[in-house]
Scaffold this active site. Structure first.
Site, mmCIF file in Angstrom:
data_model
loop_
_atom_site.group_PDB
_atom_site.id
_atom_site.type_symbol
_atom_site.label_atom_id
_atom_site.label_comp_id
_atom_site.label_asym_id
_atom_site.label_seq_id
_atom_site.Cartn_x
_atom_site.Cartn_y
_atom_site.Cartn_z
ATOM 1 N N GLU A 182 0.829 -1.215 0.000
ATOM 2 C CA GLU A 182 0.000 0.000 0.000
ATOM 3 C C GLU A 182 0.863 1.264 0.000
ATOM 4 O OE1 GLU A 182 -4.120 -1.499 1.943
ATOM 5 O OE2 GLU A 182 -2.699 -0.738 3.418
ATOM 6 N N ASP A 196 -8.114 -9.346 3.573
ATOM 7 C CA ASP A 196 -7.898 -8.244 4.512
ATOM 8 C C ASP A 196 -8.980 -8.203 5.592
ATOM 9 O OD1 ASP A 196 -6.919 -6.025 5.716
ATOM 10 O OD2 ASP A 196 -7.475 -4.607 4.131
ATOM 11 N N GLU A 238 -12.738 -2.942 11.639
ATOM 12 C CA GLU A 238 -12.716 -2.153 10.398
ATOM 13 C C GLU A 238 -13.800 -2.593 9.418
ATOM 14 O OE1 GLU A 238 -8.939 -2.349 8.395
ATOM 15 O OE2 GLU A 238 -9.699 -1.318 6.613
HETATM 16 C C1 GCV Z 1 -2.648 0.082 8.421
HETATM 17 C C2 GCV Z 1 -6.052 -2.474 5.371
HETATM 18 C C3 GCV Z 1 -6.517 -1.245 6.076
HETATM 19 C C4 GCV Z 1 -5.389 -0.248 6.215
HETATM 20 C C5 GCV Z 1 -4.222 -0.930 6.927
HETATM 21 C C6 GCV Z 1 -3.808 -2.133 6.096
HETATM 22 C C7 GCV Z 1 -2.687 -2.911 6.730
HETATM 23 O O1 GCV Z 1 -5.810 -2.212 4.031
HETATM 24 O O2 GCV Z 1 -7.596 -0.682 5.403
HETATM 25 O O3 GCV Z 1 -5.855 0.843 6.955
HETATM 26 O O4 GCV Z 1 -3.147 -0.054 7.111
HETATM 27 O O5 GCV Z 1 -4.903 -2.991 5.962
HETATM 28 O O6 GCV Z 1 -2.989 -3.889 7.385
HETATM 29 O O7 GCV Z 1 -1.535 -2.528 6.593
#
Ligand code: GCV
Length: 717
Positions: free
Chosen positions: A309, A383, A411
């Site tokens: 990411e 995820d 989340e």
């Molecule tokens: C901390 C997902 C979440 C992100 C998170 C990522 C990760 O994509 O939406 O907010 O980032 O996982 O675990 O690194």
């Protein structure tokens, strides 16, 4: 006059009593130590007369305070602290301090308790019946004290105690996704607990309460900052602040770890590269780690999100994850520190199937990591979805210790407005059989190291805490923090056992109340799956904030859209991950791979995760796929309504503040469940072109209405 004063005092007493019994804001978590109910109270009074903790360390001082506080609360009377054992003493201390009181059985068993385990035993010593709590280390004694108090809080018989307990994994850590400006990524309980600006001078008493709560569960580490790390975390200014927290946490056995940004040598070190094979870069990390240890002598180690990411990593320099991790591991090794290197990778090129990426990148690197590296793997390959099959990496890297990463913060599970008890989800993953070494090679055995005899083992939970008064936003979020700690200590506990203990320790109520809340909790996760992502659907939440439904999300990077995952079209719905599709099933061992790939054997809860099927596909029930999708969405809403009714019946039986808090949130949850159901059914109907089955209430809004809803300031984004 006298009469008026008397009435005044009586009134005051009533008011105080009313407030103390009926106004529990949840701050005390599961550690309120309410007076035990009859008839167990009578037994406890007979069995516990006094206490004695042999203390010579800050940790044992904490243990003594806790035991005292707990006993006074639970017994509802003063407890004498003695210096010589008496009939009915509870005696705690490490094995060297208690040596003269230990019988041969305890002396031989204590070896099996390891570094952090403990023994709680009813023994006779010098003709007196006492309860011994002992361990090889002081923190083991503290864990034993908490466990003994839990026995009392949950009304257990303490007549003949013979308990030996030790953790199944070594590193049991919370991962805080807390930023230095106090916002929390995916945090729904307010701002970060860490008041960075006022640290290190101002030490919020809450830091101690936080450490205490973790110690009560056996959690022994905390990663303070977000994996999307700010390089400033490693500057002296912030290290000093982290050190102040570490000093507070130390007596509770809670080690501090930090997330770091891989490009730190460039960002704050003035180098022009972060290439892990460059000597200058290696030297920079060595010095930096030395500096960290000068602030925090028992620093635990580093957590890293790299090449994921948009985060930098070794691949930016054509190096592997192993080369990146090993560079940091070498810097930490002289101090006994570890690296937790995340396998949640998400590269810049869109893969044919994101579910396969971690294994594609990491499996070839097996046995290349240093001994002090753990690869941290999310429970599922996408995820933290409401339901995912277990991650295929578990079992696929026998030469590398793999650490579990669960998400405690919700989340993708309704955030802090939905009551979702996560133990069934964690257990589903831990109990899954990878077949890596034949039947019985469960994920739990990979994680606890027993499958391949790894000594370094771990479990991480992405924290759901914030500075909300009740810590977790939703009161039931506390149960998920509790669950994570309990499972990290002992993954063999069942969801039922954990729920029952938490309920008793939180609501201190009669067995009918416990049964009713337990039912709500145990059904809640399946309920959520039903109204959000039934039958293997996944990643169809709102864009960015992931709040609410967004099955229509398209545009931009394909694997950040819902369409990429549900692939709904006129022909059908679902992601074909069989050999005729992306062949993600091929990443699992046989017979799991075949079970998922074969329509006959694929469990229906994973159907659309692994298969793209026509809308009129005949399900096991004899109904069409479309009908089953509708039935699941409608069932989800119905179950939330049932939860509301069951909760409503508890009105006069539990604390009124807790009751109202949950009642209001359940009503929010009901609206959100309807919103999910209507949005998804209406959206998928545009492809299936089939009617909502007869007898189901019709959505009261149009698809357009739902699509237009926006949430600009949704938290945690
Ligand atoms: C901390 C997902 C979440 C992100 C998170 C990522 C990760 O994509 O939406 O907010 O980032 O996982 O675990 O690194």
């Amino acid at each position: 006059m006298m009469k008026t004063i008397k009435i005044y005092f009586v009134l005051l007493a009533i008011i105080i009593a009313a407030f103390s019994v009926n106004a529990d804001d949840g701050y005390g978590l599961w550690l309120n130590y309410q007076k035990a109910p009859e008839p167990v109270l009578k037994n406890y009074h007979q069995q516990i007369k006094s206490m004695m903790v042999l203390k010579n360390s800050p940790t044992l001082k904490v243990a003594e305070n806790e035991l005292f506080k707990g006993l006074v609360g639970i017994l509802g009377r003063q407890v004498s602290v003695v210096s010589e054992i008496e009939e009915g003493s509870v005696v705690a201390g490490n094995i060297s301090a208690l040596n003269s009181l230990l019988n041969e059985k305890i002396k031989s068993e204590i070896k099996d308790a390891g570094e952090e385990g403990y023994i709680i035993s009813s023994v006779e010593s010098e003709g007196k019946n006492i309860i011994l709590i002992t361990a090889n280390s002081d923190v083991g004694v503290l864990y034993g004290v908490f466990n003994f108090l839990q026995l009392l809080q949950t009304g257990k018989d303490i007549g003949k105690l013979d308990i030996i307990s030790s953790p199944k994994v070594k590193i049991r850590v919370l991962n805080h996704w807390d930023n230095l400006d106090r916002t929390v990524e995916r945090g729904y309980a307010g701002f970060s607990l860490w008041d960075w600006h006022r640290l290190p001078g101002y030490l919020d008493p809450r830091y101690t309460d936080y450490a205490r709560a973790n110690a009560s569960l056996g959690i022994n580490g905390t990663v303070l900052n977000n994996v999307n790390a700010n390089p400033a975390m490693l500057t002296p200014q912030f290290l000093e602040k982290a050190a102040a927290l570490a000093d507070i946490f130390r007596p509770y056995g809670l080690k501090v770890y930090l997330s770091v940004k891989f490009s730190s040598p460039v960002d704050i070190g003035g180098l022009n590269t972060a290439d892990p094979l460059e000597i200058d870069v290696q030297e920079w990390w060595k010095k930096k780690i030395e500096e960290v240890y000068s602030y925090i002598p028992d620093f635990g180690g580093l957590l890293i999100k790299a090449n994921s990411e948009g985060q930098p990593g070794p691949q930016n320099y054509d190096r592997t994850h192993a080369e990146g991790a090993n560079m940091l591991a070498d810097a930490l090794a002289p101090f006994g520190g570890i690296v937790m290197w995340r396998a949640f990778v998400y590269d810049n090129n869109v893969p044919d199937d994101r579910a396969k990426q971690a294994q594609n990148e990491f499996k070839p690197l097996d046995v290349q990591f240093r001994d002090n590296v753990l690869v941290q793997v999310k429970n599922g390959p996408i995820d933290f979805q409401p339901r995912e099959p277990f991650h295929p990496l578990f079992g696929a890297m026998p030469g590398t210790p793999l650490m579990m990463e669960f998400q405690i913060t919700q989340e993708y599970l309704g955030q802090a407005t939905n009551l979702v008890y996560l133990a069934p989800m964690y257990k589903e993953c831990l109990d899954s059989d990878t077949y890596a070494k034949g039947e019985g090679s469960t994920v739990a055995k990979v994680v606890d190291g027993s499958l391949e005899n790894h000594k370094l083992t771990g479990m991480a939970g992405v924290a759901n805490t914030g500075n909300d008064r009740n810590w977790t936003g939703h009161l039931f979020g506390q149960s998920n923090w509790f669950t994570f700690g309990k499972l990290a200590w002992n993954h063999e506990l069942t969801s039922e056992e954990i729920a029952e203990d938490w309920i008793k320790m939180t609501f201190y109520s009669d067995s009918e109340v416990v049964a009713s809340i337990k039912k709500i909790m145990l059904e809640s996760r399946e309920t959520t799956v039903n109204y959000m992502t039934p039958l293997g659907l996944h990643h169809i939440m709102g864009r960015g904030h992931h709040y609410g439904p967004g099955p229509w999300v398209t545009g931009g990077r394909p694997d950040w859209t819902s369409l990429y995952y549900h692939k709904a079209d006129k022909e059908g719905i679902g992601f074909d991950r069989t050999p005729s599709g992306s062949n993600a099933t091929g990443q699992y061992f046989k017979p799991v791979a075949d079970m998922f790939a074969n329509l006959e054997t694929c469990p229906e809860e994973y159907l659309l995760w692994f298969h793209h099927l026509p809308w009129d596909y005949k399900m096991k029930s004899g109904k069409t796929l479309w009908e089953e999708i509708c039935i699941h969405y409608y069932d989800g809403v119905k179950s939330v309504r049932n939860m509301q009714v069951a909760w409503g019946a508890l009105q006069d039986k539990i604390d009124s503040e807790k009751f109202k808090h949950v009642q209001m949130l359940l009503s929010v949850q009901e609206k959100e469940a309807v919103w999910w159901r209507n949005s998804c059914v209406l959206y998928f109907q545009t492809f299936s072109e089939m009617p909502i089955p007869n007898g189901f209430e019709k959505p009261d809004q149009t698809l357009e209405y739902y699509r237009k809803l926006t949430f600009r300031f949704a938290p945690g984004n």
